[in-house]
Structure formats: C-alpha cells, structure tokens
Scaffold this active site. Structure first.
Site, PDB file in Angstrom:
ATOM      1  N   SER A  25       9.433  -7.838  -2.823  1.00 24.71           N
ATOM      2  CA  SER A  25       9.412  -6.446  -3.255  1.00 24.71           C
ATOM      3  C   SER A  25       8.907  -6.301  -4.686  1.00 24.71           C
ATOM      4  O   SER A  25       7.745  -6.526  -4.965  1.00 24.71           O
ATOM      5  CB  SER A  25      10.813  -5.845  -3.068  1.00 24.71           C
ATOM      6  OG  SER A  25      10.783  -4.451  -3.147  1.00 24.71           O
ATOM      7  N   ASP A  57      -4.027  -9.703 -10.244  1.00 33.05           N
ATOM      8  CA  ASP A  57      -5.179  -8.798 -10.165  1.00 33.05           C
ATOM      9  C   ASP A  57      -5.814  -8.557 -11.531  1.00 33.05           C
ATOM     10  O   ASP A  57      -7.035  -8.424 -11.640  1.00 33.05           O
ATOM     11  CB  ASP A  57      -4.763  -7.466  -9.543  1.00 33.05           C
ATOM     12  CG  ASP A  57      -4.487  -7.572  -8.059  1.00 33.05           C
ATOM     13  OD1 ASP A  57      -4.923  -8.574  -7.450  1.00 33.05           O
ATOM     14  OD2 ASP A  57      -3.825  -6.676  -7.498  1.00 33.05           O
ATOM     15  N   LYS A  92       7.538  -8.392   1.573  1.00 29.30           N
ATOM     16  CA  LYS A  92       8.227  -7.104   1.769  1.00 29.30           C
ATOM     17  C   LYS A  92       7.493  -6.052   0.950  1.00 29.30           C
ATOM     18  O   LYS A  92       7.720  -5.884  -0.238  1.00 29.30           O
ATOM     19  CB  LYS A  92       9.686  -7.231   1.334  1.00 29.30           C
ATOM     20  CG  LYS A  92      10.459  -5.914   1.236  1.00 29.30           C
ATOM     21  CD  LYS A  92      10.717  -5.284   2.591  1.00 29.30           C
ATOM     22  CE  LYS A  92      11.789  -4.199   2.512  1.00 29.30           C
ATOM     23  NZ  LYS A  92      11.451  -3.062   1.645  1.00 29.30           N
TER      24      LYS A  92
END
Length: 724
Positions: free
Chosen positions: A490, A501, A515
């Site tokens: 999460s 990224d 998740k």
C-alpha cells in the site's frame, strides 16, 4: 424432497423469507445416506437445527448486490457464469480441503449452482442457506465418525502400511461417496497421531488432544447461527469483485477498527478466516506479537490458551469469537497453538506465548542507525532509517499540538541528524511495512524531491486525482536506497514506486505485496460493506495493484509468494496502466544498473550469510512442494529426522558466523529461540545483513558516478562539494 427440488419449487413461487428458527425442509436421506464403514456414534441429545435467513439479511443482500454492480471499481454484472463462481467460492469457504462433501453431494447441487446469481439479485437467500445446512450436517457426520475411531483406540490404527495422504486437498477431486470419505478420515487421524508421536507425545495425551479438538468442532457445528451462513455466503458473493471487498456482520463490524482490517487488541495481529482456520494476515508494527517475534504471516491458529488454563481448540470457530478469546487484560499472557506457514502439513504445530499489551504509537515510530562499511581501505558511513508503518497522530494534529507525531515529521528530524553526522548515503528500510496513512506517503516522498506528483488515484468513473508534493524544500538530496519485501504494501509501494519513477534512488529487495486498491466502508441496514472504489497508479502510469513494485536489484526472501501477496488472492484486480503525469527524472540508472547487479551478485556469491539464507529458502521451498506425506511410521520418522537435522544444521552454521557455540539438539535451539523472542532488545541479524548490502549498493553507486551523490545540478553539486 431434495435440496435441488426445494430450490426449484421456491424459485417458481413468490419469495418467502422465514425468520430465524424456522426449519428448512431438507430430507434426512440426503444428509445421512451412504454412510459406510465404521458407524458414527450419534448423540441423541444433540440435534442440528437448520438455520434460515431473516428479512433483514434479505434486504442487506439486495443492497449489497446493488452496491457491487453500480459502485465497485470493477464493472461486473451478476450473470449465470458468476453463479458458478459464487458456488465454487462458497464451497471453498465451507469445505476448502474437500473433506466433508462428496462428489455425490456436488452432483446433487448442479441445478442450484447455475441459479444462485438470479437469486442473489433479489434477496432469495434460501439456496445458499440450504447449502450451508448440508455442509454442517456433513461436518457433524465426519466429526462423529472421527470420535468413534478415537473411542475404538489408537492402537487399532495401522502405521506399517504404505499409505500416504495428500497435504493440500484444495484442488483434489471430491471423494466419490461416504465410504471413500471414511478412508480419507482414517488417514487424517493417522496423520495427526503420527505427527504428535514424532514430537514425543504419548498416545494417551494424543487421544485427549484429538478428542477435545473434534468435540470442540462438533459443538460449534451444532451451534451454527443464521448470521454465520449469511456472512459466509455474502463473502463468497462479494469476493467475486475482488478479495478486499467483504461483508461485515453487525458483530464483526465492532472489531473493524485498524487499517480497515479486523485487528486484535492485545497482541497486535490482523486476522482473517481461512476455511476452518483463523489465519494471521500481518502483524501490527510495535505490537506484542511483532516484538515477540515468533508469530508470522500465514500462520494458522489451532487453539488459544489463557494463563493456567487448558487450550481451547478454535478450528471451525467464527472469526469474531477467536478475536474475543485472544483479547484480554494488559500484561496477561495468551498462548496460541499455530500451524506455521512453512509447515509440511496441518498436523505440525507450535505454541507461541504472547504477553498482551497496547500498541503504542511511539513503538511504531521511525528510527535511525548508522553503520560503517570498510571497502578497499575506504570507509563509508551509511544512515539507516526504519519505518514500520505510515502513521500520524490525527488527534494531536487536530488539537494543534506543535509536536504531534507523524512519519514525515519524524523522518525529517532523523534526516537532519544523519546530515549532521555526515553520512555518505541513506538506506530507507520499508520491509514488512504494510502501509498506513496515504498522505504520509505523499509527504515522505516530498522530503526527497523538489516538488511534483507522487501518486494517481482513479475511481470507477475514471476520474483521476493526483496527489502532489507542493513543498520545494528537500530534506535529503544524497544517494538513496529503499529496501522492500513481499510484506511491503500500500503506502510503502506508493513511496517506493515514486522514488523509482523519479530516478531518485534504487529499490532493493523482493517484489512487494501489490495492494494497489482503496476501500470504503458503507453502512447497510444489517452490518457493513467494505467495497473497493479506487485504484492507485504511479506517476509513470503503471498501477501498484497486483504487480507491486519490482526492485531494481533483487534479494530473495523466505516468504512464500504463492500464499502471500495480491497475485496469490482469488479475483484480485489486474495490473493496468494509465497516462503518466509529468515528473522530474533525477537520474538514469540504466548506464550503471548492470554493473551494480554484477557487483551485488559477486558479493552474494561469497557471502556466508546469503549462502545460509539461500539454503533456508531452498529447504522451505522443498517442504512446500511436498504434495503427499507418508503414513508409515518408519518412513515418516526418517523424513521427520531429516527435516529436524536440516533446521539444526542451518541454525548452527549461522551461530558459527557469530562465533557462538553450536546447539547439540533441536530442543536446545527452540529453547534459545523462545528466550530470544522474549528479549525486547534482541535484533534480527538477517536484517543487518540485508541492510549492509543496501549500504554496499549505495557505495557502489557513488564509486561509479559521483554525480549521483546529490539531486543538485552538476554546477550546484560542484559548488557544494568543492569539485570542478
């Protein structure tokens, strides 16, 4: 009249929902036909009373069906195909190991299987309740049969044959008839007896344990409630949309209080039902179970014992009742008998004593350490920040407390301390971090980047919300490594994905949980519905759902990814991607990643710690791959001794690395492990080994490209370091 005839007749007439206590017209011939072999000893005083749906449950069913069809993230209609899937999921919940029903039973339900969808649309619950009642009757039959075998004496069982039993029957064919089930249950009892004999238990104690286990399950079967059937049926239904969508009964809703999960006050563990068992999903950071160290995710609870009392078998119990049994006064001790996640079969158990306590916020707080790495005469100083969960003191925040605690505030302070100590790089340890406050993940990313988006959230209407870091300040601009593992989920995945990224740091470890969905809890007329309404996406456009975050450099884990992780769950939402949002790319690691991996592999090839970790992983993998176990005493003992010796060998090799004397027996090892688990100052040395490797990767990065020491522009970096 058979169950199928019952359903067909009711389906053609106006719906009649009866109150709890009404009898269901099921024939005894359906329940009792086909019993062969040793006859079950029937207790005439105990009579199973079939459960029936209530009007409130029917109304809740209609509301659930509407919410699923019109507000869930997944666009899924209620069709005939869905009927079959609900049927299969329902039977998986009621008889997941296929030890109660026969193929004859399944054949008798074929017509019902194709009609459940239309019935669920309109609140016609009786077909589901009929199936539940049938299974309860079959459970009673089987347990009475097992008790009869025990009453005849364990000495009557043959342990010299070449019999064997399948370890996991979830995908096995249904046994043909009751006679075949008799044979299977004799094998199940023999398996349980063998395992306990090999652990040194005498037959009298084994007989007592098994009798109490089966009598406890039998008592629960006789006490079945309408709410039990309804919750099981609704969760088979809601699970078709995704594994995180679930129905909570009014009683279960009371326990729904931490991270949208059932949480246990007292030991700090998140649990869920898993067929007949209660399974550990994860441990609450800073909680008693986490600090004690022995309870692990995917362990299944067999019994619960209070101080000075005999264990209570909880196989077949409702989740809320297991929760109540484990709860208790602070500083009292509860002992859980569990089937370890890596057990070779369901009869292998261990006892874990945990002292109940409150989960304190300060014990979940981020912490720091500094390690030094000597490399070819040069010393690197590495800061390590461990974040157990993404937390925030919302009450303190709302009250205006200037010193309220939160992940981001604490980490900012820790980074300031590390900067003052002149660390060469920072390792962020997010292993076993199951998530928490979303805004903290967003803010934490902001400590390492100038400004920009951190995560995208898409709802069922394809509306996209973008969370941003609006603060241009950077708390730490140096080289960064983020450690993750399968239990990182999460919010942890959002942070790790954003760092990856942005090219802000390297992600090291194993594939994360996956998740990537958001749930909301909605009230019903009867209970609550937890429903998935949104999905997380990285700034690069890929979802964190299902795939999680793939590390740049992989370190194997002991965790069984076939049992733990989003992609191990039935009907999990798939991975997909949306458009990327503009964001800075600080570094392009593509030019050095191959060399970094090469150096990492070379270190691990000669690392004794990694060699032992790999041996343990190979050993556990081999255990998990076992599909059958022998019921021959000689063969089973030889296999048991081999497993025990392997465990002892690996443990002693690890002690040798530390300069400690080896254990002579496995009992000595287990006693030591219990002492270590009870020591709050004990540290996990494997964590130090992986953290050190994260530091070495950071040092490799600095050696390959000094510009990667900062997110500053080359000119600003040169000015800062005094280089040209």
């Amino acid at each position: 009249m058979t169950i199928v005839e019952n359903f067909m007749q009711r389906h053609s007439q106006p719906s009649r929902i009866r109150k709890v206590g009404a009898c269901t017209a099921l024939t005894l011939s359906l329940f009792m036909a086909g019993i062969t072999g040793v006859q079950a000893k029937i207790d005439d005083a105990a009579v199973y009373k079939p459960v029936a749906p209530t009007i409130d449950q029917a109304r809740a069913n209609i509301l659930i069906a509407r919410q699923l069809q019109f507000t869930h993230f997944r666009n899924l209609g209620i069709s005939d195909a869905l009927s079959g899937d609900v049927f299969d999921a329902y039977l998986k919940y009621l008889d997941g190991q296929r030890v109660y029903l026969t193929q004859e039973d399944i054949d008798s339900l074929k017509t019902v299987k194709s009609r459940l969808g239309s019935a669920l649309k309109t609140g016609q619950l009786q077909p589901g309740f009929d199936i539940y009642n049938l299974v309860q009757q079959r459970i009673i039959q089987r347990l009475q049969f097992a008790l009869n075998i025990i009453d005849n004496g364990l000495g009557e069982l043959d342990f010299d044959s070449d019999d064997r039993i399948r370890v996991d029957r979830s995908e096995a064919p249904w046994e043909a008839d009751q006679a075949a089930l008799d044979e299977l249950w004799i094998k199940r009892i023999k398996n349980a007896v063998l395992s306990q004999r090999l652990n040194g238990t005498d037959d009298e104690a084994i007989e007592d344990t098994l009798r109490r286990r089966y009598e406890g399950q039998l008592k629960r079967a006789y006490q079945a409630r309408s709410e039990d059937a309804f919750q099981a049926y609704m969760n088979a239904f809601t699970g078709m949309w995704d594994p995180h969508t679930a129905y909570f009964s009014p009683r279960t809703s009371e326990n729904f209080n931490i991270n949208m999960s059932l949480s246990l006050e007292g030991i700090g563990a998140v649990l869920q039902s898993d067929n007949e068992y209660t399974k550990v999903v994860r441990l609450v950071p800073g909680g008693p179970a986490s600090k004690q160290g022995q309870l692990q995710p995917a362990d299944r609870i067999v019994s619960v014992a209070q101080e000075g009392e005999r264990p209570v078998n909880v196989i077949g119990w409702r989740l809320d009742e297991v929760v109540d049994l484990i709860r208790g006064p602070r500083n009292s001790t509860v002992t859980l008998e569990v089937i370890p996640a890596n057990a070779s079969d369901e009869t292998v158990t261990r006892d874990i004593a945990i002292s109940r306590d409150e989960v304190k916020l300060e014990e979940q707080s981020a912490s720091k350490d500094v390690i030094e790495l000597d490399r070819a005469g040069e010393t690197y100083k590495v800061g390590v920040i461990t974040i157990p969960t993404f937390y925030a003191d919302f009450q303190g925040m709302q009250a205006g407390d200037p010193n309220y605690k939160s992940t981001t505030r604490d980490v900012r302070r820790l980074l300031e301390d590390l900067n003052k100590q002149g660390v060469d790089g920072v390792v962020m340890d997010l292993r076993n971090n199951g998530g928490g406050a979303l805004h903290e993940a967003n803010d934490l990313v902001g400590l390492f980047i100038d400004k920009g988006p951190t995560v995208q959230i898409r709802n069922a209407n394809n509306d996209i919300q973008i969370l941003n870091d609006e603060d241009p300040s950077v708390a730490y601009d140096g080289p960064l490594v983020v450690l993750v593992n399968r239990m990182s989920a999460s919010a942890s995945e959002i942070f790790a994905g954003a760092i990856q990224d942005y090219g802000r740091g390297l992600v090291v470890g194993s594939q994360t949980f996956g998740k990537g969905t958001v749930q909301a809890v909605r009230p019903l007329n009867h209970g609550q519905l937890k429903i998935t309404q949104s999905k997380f996406y990285r700034v690069s456009g890929g979802s964190t759902q299902h795939k999680g975050v793939i590390p740049d450099i992989e370190i194997p884990s002991r965790v069984d990814t076939t049992r733990i992780g989003e992609d191990a769950l039935d009907h999990a939402l798939p991975w997909d991607q949306i458009e990327a949002v503009p964001h800075t790319r600080y570094f392009d690691f593509s030019g050095v990643i191959d060399e970094l991996r090469k150096r990492h592999d070379e270190r691990f090839a000669i690392s004794p710690e990694f060699s032992l970790l790999q041996q343990e992983i190979d050993f556990l993998t081999k255990q998990r791959e076992m599909t059958y176990v022998s019921l021959n005493m000689g063969e089973r003992k030889a296999h048991h001794d081999q497993i025990e010796q392997t465990r002892l060998t690996i443990a002693n090799a690890r002690r040798e690395l530390r300069g400690d004397s080896p254990f002579k027996t496995l009992e000595a090892l287990e006693d030591w492990q219990t002492e270590q688990a009870a020591d709050p100052d004990n540290t996990d040395e494997e964590l130090d080994f992986v953290i050190r490797e994260g530091g070495h990767i950071m040092a490799d990065l600095l050696e390959l490209d000094q510009h990667m020491a900062s997110i500053l522009t080359p000119a600003k970096f040169a000015a800062k370091t005094g280089t040209q």
